[in-house]
Design a protein around this motif. Structure first.
Motif, PDB file in Angstrom:
ATOM      1  N   ASN A 126       1.769  11.103  -5.682  1.00 25.69           N
ATOM      2  CA  ASN A 126       1.649  10.679  -7.068  1.00 25.69           C
ATOM      3  C   ASN A 126       3.072  10.409  -7.526  1.00 25.69           C
ATOM      4  O   ASN A 126       3.802  11.345  -7.845  1.00 25.69           O
ATOM      5  CB  ASN A 126       0.972  11.760  -7.906  1.00 25.69           C
ATOM      6  CG  ASN A 126       0.703  11.303  -9.323  1.00 25.69           C
ATOM      7  OD1 ASN A 126       0.960  10.157  -9.681  1.00 25.69           O
ATOM      8  ND2 ASN A 126       0.190  12.209 -10.133  1.00 25.69           N
TER       9      ASN A 126
ATOM     10  N   CYS B  60       0.080  -0.929  -4.835  1.00 30.09           N
ATOM     11  CA  CYS B  60       1.103  -0.774  -5.867  1.00 30.09           C
ATOM     12  C   CYS B  60       2.041  -1.976  -5.816  1.00 30.09           C
ATOM     13  O   CYS B  60       2.065  -2.713  -4.833  1.00 30.09           O
ATOM     14  CB  CYS B  60       1.880   0.520  -5.677  1.00 30.09           C
ATOM     15  SG  CYS B  60       2.819   0.608  -4.142  1.00 30.09           S
TER      16      CYS B  60
ATOM     17  N   THR C 278       2.197   5.383  -9.780  1.00 30.45           N
ATOM     18  CA  THR C 278       1.027   5.187  -8.921  1.00 30.45           C
ATOM     19  C   THR C 278       0.549   6.520  -8.370  1.00 30.45           C
ATOM     20  O   THR C 278       1.317   7.258  -7.766  1.00 30.45           O
ATOM     21  CB  THR C 278       1.380   4.235  -7.754  1.00 30.45           C
ATOM     22  OG1 THR C 278       1.913   3.020  -8.285  1.00 30.45           O
ATOM     23  CG2 THR C 278       0.164   3.927  -6.910  1.00 30.45           C
ATOM     24  N   ASP C 279      -0.739   6.789  -8.580  1.00 30.79           N
ATOM     25  CA  ASP C 279      -1.349   8.014  -8.080  1.00 30.79           C
ATOM     26  C   ASP C 279      -2.170   7.678  -6.837  1.00 30.79           C
ATOM     27  O   ASP C 279      -3.239   7.089  -6.932  1.00 30.79           O
ATOM     28  CB  ASP C 279      -2.231   8.645  -9.144  1.00 30.79           C
ATOM     29  CG  ASP C 279      -2.810   9.985  -8.717  1.00 30.79           C
ATOM     30  OD1 ASP C 279      -2.570  10.417  -7.565  1.00 30.79           O
ATOM     31  OD2 ASP C 279      -3.494  10.602  -9.542  1.00 30.79           O
ATOM     32  N   ALA C 280      -1.639   8.044  -5.681  1.00 33.10           N
ATOM     33  CA  ALA C 280      -2.337   7.823  -4.412  1.00 33.10           C
ATOM     34  C   ALA C 280      -2.803   9.159  -3.838  1.00 33.10           C
ATOM     35  O   ALA C 280      -3.021   9.260  -2.633  1.00 33.10           O
ATOM     36  CB  ALA C 280      -1.418   7.099  -3.432  1.00 33.10           C
TER      37      ALA C 280
ATOM     38  N   ASP D 269      -5.081   5.899   0.040  1.00 32.93           N
ATOM     39  CA  ASP D 269      -4.138   4.789   0.008  1.00 32.93           C
ATOM     40  C   ASP D 269      -4.417   3.934  -1.224  1.00 32.93           C
ATOM     41  O   ASP D 269      -5.574   3.675  -1.558  1.00 32.93           O
ATOM     42  CB  ASP D 269      -4.274   3.923   1.255  1.00 32.93           C
ATOM     43  CG  ASP D 269      -3.816   4.633   2.527  1.00 32.93           C
ATOM     44  OD1 ASP D 269      -3.313   5.762   2.428  1.00 32.93           O
ATOM     45  OD2 ASP D 269      -3.960   4.042   3.606  1.00 32.93           O
ATOM     46  N   THR D 270      -3.355   3.502  -1.895  1.00 25.72           N
ATOM     47  CA  THR D 270      -3.493   2.790  -3.167  1.00 25.72           C
ATOM     48  C   THR D 270      -2.539   1.608  -3.218  1.00 25.72           C
ATOM     49  O   THR D 270      -1.376   1.739  -2.863  1.00 25.72           O
ATOM     50  CB  THR D 270      -3.169   3.753  -4.338  1.00 25.72           C
ATOM     51  OG1 THR D 270      -4.028   4.891  -4.240  1.00 25.72           O
ATOM     52  CG2 THR D 270      -3.347   3.091  -5.679  1.00 25.72           C
TER      53      THR D 270
ATOM     54  N   THR E 163       0.838  -1.205   0.000  1.00 24.37           N
ATOM     55  CA  THR E 163       0.000   0.000   0.000  1.00 24.37           C
ATOM     56  C   THR E 163       0.869   1.250   0.000  1.00 24.37           C
ATOM     57  O   THR E 163       1.730   1.413   0.868  1.00 24.37           O
ATOM     58  CB  THR E 163      -0.921   0.017   1.233  1.00 24.37           C
ATOM     59  OG1 THR E 163      -1.730  -1.161   1.209  1.00 24.37           O
ATOM     60  CG2 THR E 163      -1.811   1.242   1.239  1.00 24.37           C
TER      61      THR E 163
ATOM     62  N   SER F  35      -1.586   7.609   1.125  1.00 22.18           N
ATOM     63  CA  SER F  35      -2.276   8.678   0.384  1.00 22.18           C
ATOM     64  C   SER F  35      -1.473   9.979   0.360  1.00 22.18           C
ATOM     65  O   SER F  35      -0.613  10.216   1.195  1.00 22.18           O
ATOM     66  CB  SER F  35      -3.645   8.936   1.004  1.00 22.18           C
ATOM     67  OG  SER F  35      -3.501   9.444   2.298  1.00 22.18           O
TER      68      SER F  35
END
Length: 125
Positions: A34, A81, A72-74, A78-79, A28, A31
Motif C-alpha cells: 500500500n 498504477c 495505490t493499495d495493492a 496486483d494492481t 502493475t 501485491s
C-alpha cells in the motif's frame, strides 16, 4: 484546536515534466503493498512488475526505476498504477517516499538512478 494532515497531491511531487503521454506509463504494482504517491519504485526483472525500491534486493527492484504518481493499495492483489517512468522531469526531493530503513547512501544512489532516466529530484520551492 485540532490539526489536520493532508497527503501529497500530484503537483506536490511532479514539478515539471516534458509531456505526460511520454513521461508516464501504466504498470502493475505487485501485491502486498500500500504505497503513497511519490514512492520510489523498482522493477522486478522476472515479472516486469513494480514494487517499492529495495536497495538490498537482487531481483531488479534494487534499481530505482520510477516514481509512483498516485497512492495505490495493492494489498489485495496486483494492481495497475501510473508511474513517472522517464524524463525529462523534475520531482520534489522532499516528496519522494522511501522504504523504511533506507540509508542516505541508498537514497543518493537511487536518486542517481532516477537521474539516469531523466527524472531529476530538486529541493522544493
Amino acid at each position: 484546536m485540532a490539526s489536520y494532515s493532508e497527503s501529497n497531491y500530484l503537483g506536490d511531487v511532479v514539478k515539471r515534466e516534458f509531456e505526460p503521454i511520454y513521461n508516464r506509463e501504466t504498470v502493475t504494482l505487485i501485491s502486498g503493498q500500500n504505497l503513497a504517491i511519490g514512492a520510489v519504485l523498482g522493477k522486478i526483472t522476472a515479472s516486469g512488475k513494480y514494487t517499492a525500491v529495495a536497495p538490498a534486493a537482487s531481483n531488479g527492484s534494487e534499481v530505482a526505476s520510477a516514481v509512483l504518481l498516485a497512492a495505490t493499495d495493492a494489498s489485495g492483489g496486483d494492481t495497475p498504477c501510473v508511474i513517472l517512468a522517464r524524463g525529462p522531469a523534475v520531482v520534489a526531493a522532499d516528496s519522494l517516499v522511501w522504504p523504511s530503513g533506507a540509508t542516505s547512501g541508498q537514497k543518493t544512489a537511487a536518486t542517481a538512478q532516477l537521474v539516469a532516466l531523466g527524472i531529476v529530484a530538486r529541493a522544493s520551492i
